[in-house]
Write an enzyme that holds these catalytic residues in place. Structure first.
Site, mmCIF file in Angstrom:
data_model
loop_
_atom_site.group_PDB
_atom_site.id
_atom_site.type_symbol
_atom_site.label_atom_id
_atom_site.label_comp_id
_atom_site.label_asym_id
_atom_site.label_seq_id
_atom_site.Cartn_x
_atom_site.Cartn_y
_atom_site.Cartn_z
ATOM 1 N N HIS A 1 -29.187 29.167 -10.738
ATOM 2 C CA HIS A 1 -29.683 28.181 -9.771
ATOM 3 C C HIS A 1 -30.432 27.019 -10.438
ATOM 4 O O HIS A 1 -30.871 26.105 -9.750
ATOM 5 C CB HIS A 1 -30.603 28.842 -8.741
ATOM 6 C CG HIS A 1 -29.914 29.863 -7.878
ATOM 7 N ND1 HIS A 1 -28.766 29.581 -7.176
ATOM 8 C CD2 HIS A 1 -30.205 31.174 -7.616
ATOM 9 C CE1 HIS A 1 -28.379 30.670 -6.503
ATOM 10 N NE2 HIS A 1 -29.228 31.649 -6.763
ATOM 11 N N ASP B 1 -22.224 36.444 -8.650
ATOM 12 C CA ASP B 1 -23.453 36.648 -7.892
ATOM 13 C C ASP B 1 -23.186 36.397 -6.400
ATOM 14 O O ASP B 1 -22.301 35.619 -6.031
ATOM 15 C CB ASP B 1 -24.525 35.682 -8.411
ATOM 16 C CG ASP B 1 -25.913 35.985 -7.878
ATOM 17 O OD1 ASP B 1 -26.681 36.649 -8.589
ATOM 18 O OD2 ASP B 1 -26.223 35.556 -6.736
ATOM 19 N N HIS C 1 -24.805 34.730 -4.434
ATOM 20 C CA HIS C 1 -25.168 33.366 -4.044
ATOM 21 C C HIS C 1 -24.484 32.364 -4.971
ATOM 22 O O HIS C 1 -24.406 32.605 -6.174
ATOM 23 C CB HIS C 1 -26.686 33.193 -4.110
ATOM 24 C CG HIS C 1 -27.413 34.273 -3.383
ATOM 25 N ND1 HIS C 1 -27.905 35.395 -4.034
ATOM 26 C CD2 HIS C 1 -27.692 34.438 -2.070
ATOM 27 C CE1 HIS C 1 -28.465 36.200 -3.139
ATOM 28 N NE2 HIS C 1 -28.354 35.650 -1.943
#
Ligand SMILES: [Zn+2]
Length: 362
Positions: free
Chosen positions: A173, A209, A211
């Site tokens: 991220h 993942d 996300h």
């Protein structure tokens, strides 16, 4: 033929970051990205089929310069000391750097964002959420994670068919100049840049993942030399990273077509998830090297996502990506259910390694 023992690159310094608590929708919640994750994974990988390799702190980190704005690295490296030197101990009695203010384009309206003098305001120049705090040990852990990723990529560049970097905190991220989502610096991008510097002309990154890895996607969005493909829970159903990670984001400029997002509905299990993984494996198969962003929070027991993938599903995902035959670095991303975390990572890696035969060089 003996079984290939997957090198597990890890560092005790990755335990130094302690999130303690997060500020989420206005309340303090206990952080789930804890150092116990490192130990749960180590315990599962301390046996046949794996080879633990402790990584020392690197003298220099050339891949970081390619991946991140130096101002972000500088901020992360100094924020805890700035906080400690400020009035915060008296004011609020806690030692974590927490932004309270975000100079978004809606606020600055086109004016340049100057560095703020107060660190609690300056944090919003780089942080994009209130969950991802910086404590006294955070930067040491962040650099150790970067070093594990680079060391794993170096091993693969030297001929290892597969290496695993036990990175913590995770990284996918982290954007070129921003941190959030429990991520500070982008370990997967560091692995990709290390592979590229050693001669891989094109690198495929497959993100498993739960996300979407908005940071990695942002780093490579306009580049053709690195493909980014992700299977994840649909952000349009209300999941992190919320505003990006949609199927119509396919790259820009030279990178048009080099980004692929495969969002899935809440509740998706092995069959449909593995179809997406197979799709991405085929899509990157003609690259020169592979980086797997190995988040295991798509698992059914994980508290952070509504996907329903099993350990067998992760094992099969490993088999699918191992079958590409590409030299591969697996980089740890999310995965928060401590009782099953290590087993999920082991399942993926043993699936991937099953396709790898011990070659003359090993
Ligand atoms: Zn995740």
């Amino acid at each position: 033929m003996s079984q290939y023992a997957v090198p597990v690159l890890w560092s005790p310094d990755t335990r130094l970051h302690d999130p303690r608590h997060e500020v989420w929708v206005g309340v303090q919640t206990i952080g789930t990205e804890t150092s116990a994750r490192v130990d749960a994974i180590l315990e599962a990988l301390d046996g046949p089929g794996f080879r633990l390799v402790e990584v020392a702190s690197a003298d220099d980190r050339p891949a970081l310069d390619t991946v991140h704005d130096p101002a972000l690295v500088e901020f992360l490296g100094t924020a805890a000391d700035r906080w400690a030197a400020g009035p915060y101990e008296d004011l609020v009695g806690q030692d974590r750097v927490v932004p309270y203010y975000f100079p978004t384009p809606a606020m600055t309206a086109g004016l340049p964002v100057r560095p703020a003098v107060a660190v609690h305001a300056d944090a919003g120049r780089f942080a994009y959420d209130t969950m991802t705090q910086i404590g006294p040990g955070t930067f040491s852990a962040v650099l150790a994670a970067v070093d594990c990723a680079a060391a794993a990529a170096a091993l693969v560049s030297e001929g290892a068919p597969l290496a695993y970097a036990l990175c913590r905190p995770p990284g996918h991220h982290a954007t070129p100049a921003g941190f959030g989502g429990s991520c500070y610096l982008n370990n997967a991008a560091v692995a990709a840049e290390t592979l590229r510097a050693a001669g891989a002309a094109t690198v495929g990154i497959v993100d498993l993942d739960a996300h979407q890895g908005n940071g990695t996607a942002a780093i490579y969005y306009d580049r053709a030399d690195t493909r980014y493909g992700s299977v994840h829970v649909d952000p349009g159903a209300g999941w992190f990273p919320h505003v990006v990670g949609y199927a119509d984001e396919t790259g820009a400029g030279a990178g048009e077509g080099a980004t692929r997002n495969l969002p899935l509905p809440e509740g998706t299990g092995d069959d449909r998830w593995l179809e997406a993984v197979a799709d991405l494996a085929g899509w990157v198969a003609d690259c020169d090297a592979l980086v797997v962003s190995l988040g295991v929070d798509a698992a059914a027991d994980d508290p952070e996502s509504p996907l329903q993938v099993t350990a067998d599903g992760y094992r099969e995902a490993g088999r699918l990506l191992g079958a590409t035959g590409l030299p591969a670095v697996a980089v740890q991303e999310g995965g928060y259910h401590l009782p099953t975390l290590g087993g999920l990572v082991a399942a993926y890696l043993s699936g991937h390694a099953a396709g790898v035969r011990r070659s003359g060089g090993e």
